[in-house]
Design a protein around this motif. Sequence first.
Motif, PDB file in Angstrom:
ATOM      1  N   ARG A 160       0.838  -1.198   0.000  1.00 34.62           N
ATOM      2  CA  ARG A 160       0.000   0.000   0.000  1.00 34.62           C
ATOM      3  C   ARG A 160       0.875   1.250   0.000  1.00 34.62           C
ATOM      4  O   ARG A 160       0.606   2.222  -0.714  1.00 34.62           O
ATOM      5  CB  ARG A 160      -0.910   0.018   1.232  1.00 34.62           C
ATOM      6  CG  ARG A 160      -2.014  -1.010   1.232  1.00 34.62           C
ATOM      7  CD  ARG A 160      -2.875  -0.825   2.460  1.00 34.62           C
ATOM      8  NE  ARG A 160      -3.951  -1.807   2.515  1.00 34.62           N
ATOM      9  CZ  ARG A 160      -4.917  -1.814   3.429  1.00 34.62           C
ATOM     10  NH1 ARG A 160      -4.934  -0.886   4.367  1.00 34.62           N
ATOM     11  NH2 ARG A 160      -5.854  -2.754   3.403  1.00 34.62           N
ATOM     12  N   TYR A 161       1.907   1.194   0.811  1.00 34.95           N
ATOM     13  CA  TYR A 161       2.816   2.339   0.884  1.00 34.95           C
ATOM     14  C   TYR A 161       3.520   2.550  -0.456  1.00 34.95           C
ATOM     15  O   TYR A 161       3.633   3.693  -0.926  1.00 34.95           O
ATOM     16  CB  TYR A 161       3.831   2.128   2.000  1.00 34.95           C
ATOM     17  CG  TYR A 161       4.811   3.266   2.135  1.00 34.95           C
ATOM     18  CD1 TYR A 161       4.391   4.516   2.572  1.00 34.95           C
ATOM     19  CD2 TYR A 161       6.155   3.104   1.816  1.00 34.95           C
ATOM     20  CE1 TYR A 161       5.286   5.579   2.685  1.00 34.95           C
ATOM     21  CE2 TYR A 161       7.051   4.150   1.928  1.00 34.95           C
ATOM     22  CZ  TYR A 161       6.611   5.382   2.363  1.00 34.95           C
ATOM     23  OH  TYR A 161       7.502   6.430   2.462  1.00 34.95           O
ATOM     24  N   ALA A 162       3.978   1.480  -1.087  1.00 35.92           N
ATOM     25  CA  ALA A 162       4.639   1.606  -2.384  1.00 35.92           C
ATOM     26  C   ALA A 162       3.688   2.205  -3.423  1.00 35.92           C
ATOM     27  O   ALA A 162       4.095   3.038  -4.242  1.00 35.92           O
ATOM     28  CB  ALA A 162       5.164   0.250  -2.850  1.00 35.92           C
ATOM     29  N   MET A 163       2.427   1.798  -3.400  1.00 40.03           N
ATOM     30  CA  MET A 163       1.445   2.374  -4.322  1.00 40.03           C
ATOM     31  C   MET A 163       1.276   3.871  -4.060  1.00 40.03           C
ATOM     32  O   MET A 163       1.175   4.677  -4.992  1.00 40.03           O
ATOM     33  CB  MET A 163       0.107   1.647  -4.175  1.00 40.03           C
ATOM     34  CG  MET A 163       0.115   0.208  -4.692  1.00 40.03           C
ATOM     35  SD  MET A 163      -1.403  -0.703  -4.273  1.00 40.03           S
ATOM     36  CE  MET A 163      -2.593   0.189  -5.264  1.00 40.03           C
ATOM     37  N   THR A 164       1.253   4.242  -2.776  1.00 38.32           N
ATOM     38  CA  THR A 164       1.127   5.653  -2.421  1.00 38.32           C
ATOM     39  C   THR A 164       2.318   6.445  -2.939  1.00 38.32           C
ATOM     40  O   THR A 164       2.170   7.539  -3.503  1.00 38.32           O
ATOM     41  CB  THR A 164       1.010   5.803  -0.894  1.00 38.32           C
ATOM     42  OG1 THR A 164      -0.165   5.133  -0.436  1.00 38.32           O
ATOM     43  CG2 THR A 164       0.937   7.271  -0.495  1.00 38.32           C
ATOM     44  N   VAL A 165       3.528   5.895  -2.773  1.00 42.82           N
ATOM     45  CA  VAL A 165       4.730   6.577  -3.256  1.00 42.82           C
ATOM     46  C   VAL A 165       4.654   6.764  -4.768  1.00 42.82           C
ATOM     47  O   VAL A 165       4.957   7.854  -5.287  1.00 42.82           O
ATOM     48  CB  VAL A 165       5.994   5.781  -2.871  1.00 42.82           C
ATOM     49  CG1 VAL A 165       7.234   6.410  -3.523  1.00 42.82           C
ATOM     50  CG2 VAL A 165       6.154   5.728  -1.350  1.00 42.82           C
ATOM     51  N   ARG A 166       4.246   5.724  -5.492  1.00 46.89           N
ATOM     52  CA  ARG A 166       4.142   5.845  -6.953  1.00 46.89           C
ATOM     53  C   ARG A 166       3.157   6.947  -7.339  1.00 46.89           C
ATOM     54  O   ARG A 166       3.414   7.743  -8.247  1.00 46.89           O
ATOM     55  CB  ARG A 166       3.694   4.510  -7.558  1.00 46.89           C
ATOM     56  CG  ARG A 166       4.721   3.396  -7.429  1.00 46.89           C
ATOM     57  CD  ARG A 166       4.261   2.139  -8.149  1.00 46.89           C
ATOM     58  NE  ARG A 166       5.029   0.995  -7.699  1.00 46.89           N
ATOM     59  CZ  ARG A 166       4.572   0.028  -6.899  1.00 46.89           C
ATOM     60  NH1 ARG A 166       3.312   0.050  -6.491  1.00 46.89           N
ATOM     61  NH2 ARG A 166       5.358  -0.957  -6.515  1.00 46.89           N
TER      62      ARG A 166
END
Length: 314
Positions: A62-68
Amino acid sequence: MDQVIVGTLGDQRGAISGDQLARLGATAAGRRSALRSGQLMRVRRGAFVDGRRFRAAAPSERYAMTVRAVLLTRPGDAAWRHAALALHGMPLWHVDLARVDVLSDVVAATGASGVLVHPRSGRAVGRVDGLPVARLADAIVATAASSGLVAGVVAADAAVHHGLLTPTELKRAASEGPPVRGCRRVAQLFDFVDGGAESPGESVVRMILALAGLPVRTQVSILDEEGAFVARVDVLVGGRVVVEFDGAVKYADGDGRAVIAEKVREDRLRSLGYAVVRATWADLRHPERLVRRVRATGEVSGGEPDAASYRATG
């Protein structure tokens, strides 16, 4: 939701910007409808993710998606610190998942709405999935400085274990880059990195014991009296205490064979004079208890439980 938008979300691993939605023909009403239905989720201003994929994902993804999604709203900026680690696919340990750090062409650091912007200061940048991202070694060093020694070691262990970089490259990144706050943690980082660790749990177990002053070695092969191989253990403390991290995944075969095999293995180790201590995720939340259990075997000396040290550096 329009299939072109769905396809773009898939291509961008679940992330999309508001500007992209507009270019793809999404109207304000259509966007509101997608948000109400949960097809889209807004994670930052102008930054959106695939709602269904986001809800089904683990916290780190979820965090990686937010960063993207954030990077898609900030062309030219690069993921930094643990935001960069997330895009590099490194494990995250005790970092702030509500914060996205980026490098930008600014003079001084600023922050708003959970996005912290840092001066680029000549730092080299690469790309992951087409997005600008700080180099892995630089991101690990910066994460150790900002989020703690254990956070840095967990990521560094994984990177070295998978052959993505070497300890020498880490040291070079620390020495060549601009000064960072937390330099004491960075200096400690190189004393603890061990590419033998096969999971974040193993890295944290080793750190808990090492920070308590106990002598530890990782991935040690145990032989019997005749020199025959018995087991390869996660951590050996001193000469006679085996500490195994139990993430429970390896017992998922459903028919009990893995559990039986593990018991036979442990019985064999005990018959050779080894004490066996099993550590679980719950133990990692109370490091002082794990240290006490190891010391209670009577096979190691020294190393008082030091939860304060662990938390201060973690």
